[in-house]
Design an enzyme around this catalytic site. Structure first.
Site, PDB file in Angstrom:
ATOM      1  N   ASP B 197      -6.191   5.990  -5.733  1.00 20.81           N
ATOM      2  CA  ASP B 197      -7.334   5.468  -6.504  1.00 20.81           C
ATOM      3  C   ASP B 197      -8.421   4.886  -5.590  1.00 20.81           C
ATOM      4  O   ASP B 197      -8.170   3.960  -4.838  1.00 20.81           O
ATOM      5  CB  ASP B 197      -6.776   4.362  -7.418  1.00 20.81           C
ATOM      6  CG  ASP B 197      -7.825   3.654  -8.270  1.00 20.81           C
ATOM      7  OD1 ASP B 197      -8.953   4.162  -8.371  1.00 20.81           O
ATOM      8  OD2 ASP B 197      -7.483   2.598  -8.857  1.00 20.81           O
ATOM      9  N   HIS B 370      -8.527  -2.401 -10.301  1.00 17.03           N
ATOM     10  CA  HIS B 370      -8.427  -1.481  -9.183  1.00 17.03           C
ATOM     11  C   HIS B 370      -8.235  -2.189  -7.846  1.00 17.03           C
ATOM     12  O   HIS B 370      -8.885  -3.184  -7.551  1.00 17.03           O
ATOM     13  CB  HIS B 370      -9.680  -0.608  -9.117  1.00 17.03           C
ATOM     14  CG  HIS B 370      -9.892   0.173 -10.377  1.00 17.03           C
ATOM     15  ND1 HIS B 370      -9.242   1.365 -10.620  1.00 17.03           N
ATOM     16  CD2 HIS B 370     -10.634  -0.087 -11.478  1.00 17.03           C
ATOM     17  CE1 HIS B 370      -9.602   1.813 -11.818  1.00 17.03           C
ATOM     18  NE2 HIS B 370     -10.445   0.947 -12.364  1.00 17.03           N
TER      19      HIS B 370
END
Lengths: 559, 559
Positions: B197, B370
């Site tokens: 990610d 994130h």
């Protein structure tokens, strides 16, 4: 014995409750002083609008009472509306502005050849201008354009200070440091009301000094092997000067590209606001003549504007510049709210070209021009105003600035948070605000039209942009009441017509049904009703089939 | 002897070079595994478009080779495209998803009653699913929705790890802390390729722990005297749980408002992902029945969406909620890029109501989902992959993530930065990427139409939105070649017609001139030419008079 007290009205026509479009009027003893005439950029739901200017309905009929207009600095949000307002206010109105501000105003007027010449007097730090009953004393402020001036205004009510845009910088580059002694001296003369810049009132600390920016930019110059392409705001004269000076230190020639930036650099060179050695500045078509390590390009487009220089470079559409792996691109600017996506797109495009990218989130290579909370508070402590009116900023910023003033010891009742159109009344011992607002809504400029794009036009544009439009033209035989041939359909922005033949065929059939049902009954036909029927029924039909609501425009022609 | 080496293709159909619309295919030995099927929101220059889904042209004709689809978590950028793609891929395709993910997918399918039932198997941390030649082992990840799963995929080429969206959180709330031991154990089994990610790859430090968020939210609960109105993302289940728990601790009832949030809370209550005491949850129409200090409202609209709950409250249009001075509004969310202006507008409106406002810039009351650079690097160090492919993020994020991988010791030649449509080839000792791209452009969903809004329709919408449109209808007498009566003009979004009579009159005259010049010469009339003439000449005429360029649509009717 009670004498009638002097009062003063502060009439905010722009910049209170928004960022940009600054314009404020002071009014006392029947005389009016104007401070700034700026424009602002349109919002996202105003397609096609070029910019928004202040609404000066309040001044209508009072033109003769205006004693003059003072301009605090040369940014367009403070001077940009002049060409649109001046013929309404009286072209011989005396203007007062700093040297660079004056030059930028004059240059801009060139784009409006139909307007008569302006009457501008240049003022400098310390100058005093009497515009009875106001006396305006200009004092130097640090901002990110030269010749920024704050205003110390003596009025029959008392002394007012209008900070305009400012920040404190003890170590600026190519500019004098903030003169705290002067500010303290102004404070000692007694300040009845402080009107202070709120743009940074939600930022917790202190604006960065230009010295830090210069040092970080130099780090990039030290390590860059190829060309340096630095994008910033066209009006950020000091930053451009920094980049020129660094280029000279590292033996680089400098090209400048972008219309507004080139214009500004030209003015500033002429007036000495940008200094460069002979031969440093080259034109952009000549950058190929020098080794990559010897070239800097300073350009516009750091906001990701579609046709600005940097986007053309990133998209390989620039006439003279193709990016190479060793090039370095510097974004020496912040991202203006609303531009985040276009800037991201631009950054991505640059990375796709394989270049190095530096932006303000990675390194302090940009400083804003606005004081943050520490500075704002320290200004209040220096000036010790009795009353406080936060100016310049979104409503949330004004509120947070007002709260800061309370923290700094100004009593809550001495503070007013006003918006555009809310007249503030000031006397020696009281500040208050009208509940009723004067006309101060947006005046939109679109092409040559000023104020002719209103809510209706904008709403239509929004509707058109969402699901397009659908024009239906039915020619009807007056004798028989029948539709002649097949109704014409013109549609744009709705569906791709070539792939929607069936939908169109069914729509035509529906239109014929609607018309002939109305005309078939004999007697006079109510065409308004028929058109409404087409609009509603075809609208529902198209929605059922597509879940879209194009704007439907029926045309019925009797022959 | 050289044996033909196994190779694997990674086919990115979305999410590489953009945020959202995640969908990746793995292909080896003629078999394909799909990871996620998400949508994304349209960009600003796509008016009317609801969202954008992946282009699955690559899978056409390969439907039978697809062994299954795995879903990493329940956010719409990972599952939102399912209803639009599933009938093209084969409805009985085996799906695998965590418990909450499965529930959200199933619930969404209710909105698409024409689609057959899906074939979804629930999987949990540690579960292994064989989808020959792939073996997928699911492992728990921390993100901001429950049941987020990373993928450890054994293939004939080697082991792949797909992190999906993740962050490290050692002190989460209502969730287990990151299992670093597990990650290290996965690393020890040998990781050929890490797909990780990149959303946070430009953020310098470490994502905030939910513990900090909880503590700061509690500070606000402690000092709030009136109602607490907390806005967040409808999918941020953990945050909703935190707000429910704090409300219970401080004796407040909780109402939830906003369609997506209510739906999610309903699902989560049923499945136990949100826990509350009996009687805590009330409906929003009941909040008037309790003292202000005993009520929390959790709602949608933190992005300033026009019709969402918080905007309706701010604009005093909400059925049950009118703001009062003592109310506190919490934005427990970040601002999605592009929404800065609408959020500012919303904040201003709230301040105008006199309430207290807390947002993430003032206090850490929101944490993103994130991993940032420190976490991303530490993951690489734990897993020690041979090859690295950054996924999920704008191109600039992918590049910065790749640079981080180099810093972490992965050789540059073992890293590939690919975009949607660029097939990556992986073997035991090499990673490479096709230069040529497969079809992967946007497929736009607008109402019921999927893929029928293309460039032409969008360009028309943009043109219409800028300066509107201008339809001219001329009825021409076939016998005489003269225009009958006066041409009809229908215009929208261009100028305010009532104030532009002169302009319209001059335009009509111009149209008559153009038509009669062409019909007056005798012989057959070239109507295409006449229409072009009208379009061009009227266009130029209107531009000269207004500096606007409406879309001009001439209609000529012969009778």
């Amino acid at each position: 014995m009670i004498t009638k007290q002097n009062t003063l009205k502060i009439v905010p026509l722009g910049g209170l409750g928004e960022v940009g479009r600054n314009m404020t009027c002071l009014e006392t003893q029947g005389k009016i002083l104007i401070i700034d005439m700026g424009f602002r950029m349109p919002e996202e739901d105003m397609p096609g609008v070029d910019f928004i200017i202040p609404n000066i309905a309040y001044l209508k009929g009072k033109e003769k009472s205006i004693v003059g207009a003072v301009f605090t600095h040369g940014h367009y949000d403070h001077i940009g509306a002049i060409p649109y307002l001046i013929d309404k206010l009286g072209v011989r109105l005396p203007f007062f502005a700093g040297g660079l501000t004056k030059a930028i105003i004059m240059k801009r007027q060139d784009d409006f050849p139909h307007l008569p010449k302006l009457n501008i007097t240049q003022v400098n730090d310390g100058d005093i201008v009497k515009l009875d009953p106001f006396t305006v004393e200009f004092f130097r402020q640090n901002h990110n354009i030269s010749d920024s001036l704050g205003l110390f205004i003596s009025t029959p009510v008392g002394n007012l200070i209008h900070t305009s845009d400012f920040k404190f910088d003890e170590t600026p580059i190519f500019d004098l440091p903030t003169n705290f002694k002067k500010l303290e001296a102004l404070g000692k003369r007694g300040v009845l009301l402080l009107m202070s810049d709120s743009t940074g009132a939600e930022e917790q600390s202190h604006s960065l000094s230009e010295k830090i920016i210069m040092e970080n930019l130099e780090e990039i110059f030290k390590i860059s092997k190829g060309r340096i392409i630095a994008a910033t705001f066209g009006s950020l004269i000091n930053r451009i000067q920094q980049l020129v000076a660094l280029s000279e230190k590292y033996g680089r020639k400098v090209a400048v590209d972008g219309y507004s930036m080139k214009t500004n650099v030209e003015i500033c060179k002429k007036l000495g606001y940008i200094k460069s050695e002979k031969g440093t500045l080259i034109t952009v078509d000549k950058i190929q003549d020098y080794p990559d390590s010897k070239v800097t390009l300073i350009c516009t487009g750091a906001q990701g504007e579609g046709q600005a220089v940097l986007m053309r470079i990133a998209n390989r559409e620039h006439r003279f510049v193709r990016l190479k792996k060793d090039d370095t691109v510097i974004f020496s600017s912040s991202v203006v709210p609303g531009n985040e996506r276009t800037v991201q797109f631009l950054k991505d495009q640059l990375y796709r070209n394989g270049v190095k990218v530096f932006h303000y989130k990675m390194m302090d290579i940009h400083a804003g021009g606005h004081a943050q909370r520490q500075e704002l508070r320290s200004l209040m402590e220096m000036l010790k105003p009795k009353f406080f009116l936060p100016i310049h900023g979104q409503y949330s910023m004004l509120v947070n600035h007002a709260e800061l003033a309370i923290e700094a010891g100004i009593p809550e009742k001495n503070i007013v948070v006003a918006e555009n159109g809310q007249i503030v009344h000031l006397s020696e011992d009281k500040i208050s605000m009208d509940k009723k607002m004067i006309e101060s809504n947006y005046v939109m400029v679109d092409g040559l039209g000023v104020g002719d794009v209103g809510e209706v036009v904008l709403r239509d544009r929004q509707t058109l942009s969402k699901d397009g439009m659908f024009v239906i033209i039915a020619v009807i035989d007056r004798q028989t009441g029948k539709v002649k041939g097949s109704p014409d359909i013109i549609s744009r922005g709705f569906v791709y017509l070539r792939e929607s033949r069936e939908l169109l065929r069914d729509t035509r059939r529906k239109v014929i049904d609607i018309v002939e049902k109305s005309t078939g009954v004999g007697g006079a036909v109510n065409w308004v009703y028929v058109k409404d029927e087409i609009r509603n029924k075809v609208g529902d039909f198209l929605y059922a089939r597509t879940e879209r609501r194009p704007m439907i425009l029926p045309v019925v022609i009797e022959v």
